[in-house]
Motif scaffolding. Structure first.
Motif, mmCIF file in Angstrom:
data_model
loop_
_atom_site.group_PDB
_atom_site.id
_atom_site.type_symbol
_atom_site.label_atom_id
_atom_site.label_comp_id
_atom_site.label_asym_id
_atom_site.label_seq_id
_atom_site.Cartn_x
_atom_site.Cartn_y
_atom_site.Cartn_z
ATOM 1 N N UNK A 126 24.236 -3.413 -15.057
ATOM 2 C CA UNK A 126 24.159 -2.224 -14.300
ATOM 3 C C UNK A 126 25.488 -1.588 -14.597
ATOM 4 N N UNK A 127 25.494 -0.628 -14.826
ATOM 5 C CA UNK A 127 26.698 0.231 -14.941
ATOM 6 C C UNK A 127 27.200 0.890 -13.355
ATOM 7 N N UNK A 128 28.522 1.193 -13.218
ATOM 8 C CA UNK A 128 28.669 1.841 -12.084
ATOM 9 C C UNK A 128 30.007 2.390 -12.266
ATOM 10 N N UNK A 129 30.390 3.405 -11.353
ATOM 11 C CA UNK A 129 31.403 4.111 -11.058
ATOM 12 C C UNK A 129 31.672 3.970 -9.619
ATOM 13 N N UNK A 130 33.072 4.062 -9.358
ATOM 14 C CA UNK A 130 33.793 3.738 -7.939
ATOM 15 C C UNK A 130 34.922 4.822 -7.746
ATOM 16 N N UNK A 131 34.357 5.977 -7.335
ATOM 17 C CA UNK A 131 35.221 7.194 -7.324
ATOM 18 C C UNK A 131 36.119 6.848 -5.612
ATOM 19 N N UNK A 132 37.251 7.471 -5.772
ATOM 20 C CA UNK A 132 38.067 7.477 -4.571
ATOM 21 C C UNK A 132 38.324 8.830 -4.043
ATOM 22 N N UNK A 133 37.932 9.610 -4.486
ATOM 23 C CA UNK A 133 38.290 11.294 -4.181
ATOM 24 C C UNK A 133 37.042 12.227 -4.446
ATOM 25 N N UNK A 134 36.681 13.044 -3.874
ATOM 26 C CA UNK A 134 35.395 13.994 -3.960
ATOM 27 C C UNK A 134 35.344 14.729 -5.434
ATOM 28 N N UNK A 135 36.754 14.865 -5.954
ATOM 29 C CA UNK A 135 36.767 15.486 -7.201
ATOM 30 C C UNK A 135 36.182 14.551 -8.186
ATOM 31 N N UNK A 136 36.502 13.160 -8.255
ATOM 32 C CA UNK A 136 35.975 12.053 -8.949
ATOM 33 C C UNK A 136 34.387 12.111 -8.874
ATOM 34 N N UNK A 137 33.828 12.414 -7.606
ATOM 35 C CA UNK A 137 32.339 12.302 -7.763
ATOM 36 C C UNK A 137 31.735 13.545 -8.260
ATOM 37 N N UNK A 138 32.591 14.687 -8.034
ATOM 38 C CA UNK A 138 32.023 15.873 -8.837
ATOM 39 C C UNK A 138 32.074 15.579 -10.360
ATOM 40 N N UNK A 139 33.063 14.968 -10.879
ATOM 41 C CA UNK A 139 33.360 14.663 -12.580
ATOM 42 C C UNK A 139 32.154 13.659 -12.842
ATOM 43 N N UNK A 140 31.706 12.856 -11.902
ATOM 44 C CA UNK A 140 30.816 11.750 -12.376
ATOM 45 C C UNK A 140 29.190 12.528 -12.172
ATOM 46 N N UNK A 141 29.182 13.335 -11.407
ATOM 47 C CA UNK A 141 27.776 14.018 -11.464
ATOM 48 C C UNK A 141 27.514 14.766 -12.727
ATOM 49 N N UNK A 142 28.602 15.702 -12.921
ATOM 50 C CA UNK A 142 28.480 16.393 -14.112
ATOM 51 C C UNK A 142 28.506 15.686 -15.388
ATOM 52 N N UNK A 143 29.050 14.394 -15.565
ATOM 53 C CA UNK A 143 28.981 13.600 -16.689
ATOM 54 C C UNK A 143 27.897 12.849 -16.731
#
Length: 359
Positions: free
Chosen positions: A1-18
């Motif tokens: 299972x792949x996962x991401x762990x953002x620590x800032x809302x900007x990183x969440x935005x990047x994850x959603x777009x990617x």
């Protein structure tokens, strides 16, 4: 299972777009809602944590969505305050955002209301990667579309919560509990109806089948014993009393929901008048009705299809919180055309998992 762990809302935005498919995940306390499906990337929000604003005198707290409930509750308790909707699973690692997304409240919601009654503002990332804000940090906001309440129970389908604002209340100086056993369900329900319609202020009013009521009072320590006596006179029946540390430990256990037992853990929203016919369908499943019969949590060890059928027959919606399921929503489907339009507007590319609607 792949996962991401953002620590800032900007990183969440990047994850959603990617990423074409994402599943927001908090502390994992509700695995039926937080286990990624095929091709989904888990967006681990536990790194997006921390209280951003808190002034006890204003009775408002603003925190990141990944903030553990246990940390927030400890901070509030130090100032004699709490979240009145009494969110469950705090000791299992539940987060503030996960609680809102699942729309969960606990037994003490009976006094003041559920999570929808206390959420003031939200910040979230929509399906296009936009950072969206709704509501505010004051109790009264300008008229308009109520995004904060819309996110309650959204199951992460509308966006990734990043920040939340809540109003909080003073915790009672002391609490006490009265457990009353009735001869049968009918008499217990009649007592529940009378209590719910009375001016008696109860922090919790629970029904434990087959016929036991559990009532919680809060207030000044010296007033609790006389109030318990008046409560017994109102019911024309004596009960067992709990106070002090034993009483607090009892309700902590109730709020963990672990005492219900193994199997699927399911939440059902209902009205107290629906309890008699529903009870005839649930068999021996361990369960507890909270909030004067408006909220049911039960552990189900039979095939889930049987519970789905029972809820459909009663016209009730259910949400599976624990267990391996293809779709956590069972029973009556409450998502109408408006809900589908909102989902399409906030997530036009379908990045967030949309469970197939029940038939």
């Amino acid at each position: 299972m792949s996962s991401l762990r953002p620590t800032h809302p900007k990183e969440v935005q990047e994850a959603v777009r990617s990423h074409p498919r994402l599943l927001p995940r908090g502390g994992g306390s509700k695995p039926a809602l937080s286990t990624p499906r095929e091709r989904q990337v888990a967006l681990e929000l536990i790194g997006l944590s921390g209280v951003l604003e808190y002034n006890p005198g204003e009775y408002v707290v603003v925190a990141r969505a990944g903030t553990p409930l246990s940390e927030l509750e400890a901070l509030l308790k130090a100032h004699g305050q709490y979240l009145p909707f009494d969110p469950p699973f705090a000791r299992q690692g539940a987060t503030l955002g996960g609680t809102v997304a699942a729309g969960l409240s606990g037994p003490m919601r009976n006094r003041y209301g559920g999570v929808r009654d206390f959420i003031l503002g939200v910040e979230f990332v929509d399906g296009l990667g936009n950072l969206v804000r709704g509501g505010g940090k004051v109790v009264k906001n300008a008229a308009g579309f109520d995004l904060p309440k819309l996110m309650v129970g959204s199951l992460g389908r509308l966006g990734v919560l990043t920040e939340l604002a809540f109003k909080v209340f003073p915790y009672p100086k002391a609490t006490a509990t009265l457990e009353v056993a009735f001869p049968n369900l009918g008499e217990a329900l009649e007592a529940l109806y009378r209590l719910a319609a009375s001016p008696i202020e109860l922090y919790a009013l629970d029904l434990v089948p087959p016929s036991r009521l559990v009532l919680r009072l809060g207030g000044l320590p010296e007033a609790l014993s006389p109030r318990l006596e008046r409560l017994e006179r109102f019911l024309n029946q004596q009960g067992e009393r709990l106070q002090g540390e034993a009483e607090e430990a009892y309700w902590e256990g109730v709020n963990d929901l672990g005492r219900l037992g193994e199997g699927y853990l399911v939440k059902v929203a209902l009205t107290p008048r629906r309890i008699p016919t529903l009870e005839a369908r649930l068999g021996a499943a361990p369960r507890r009705y909270m909030s004067a019969g408006h909220l049911l949590y039960l552990a189900w060890n039979e095939p889930l299809e049987a519970l789905d059928e029972a809820l459909r027959a009663e016209g009730l919606p259910g949400l599976v919180l624990r267990g391996v399921v293809a779709n956590p929503r069972i029973g009556l489907n409450l998502e109408g055309p408006f809900g589908l339009k909102v989902t399409a507007a906030l997530d036009p590319q379908g990045r967030f998992e949309r469970y197939a609607a029940p038939n």
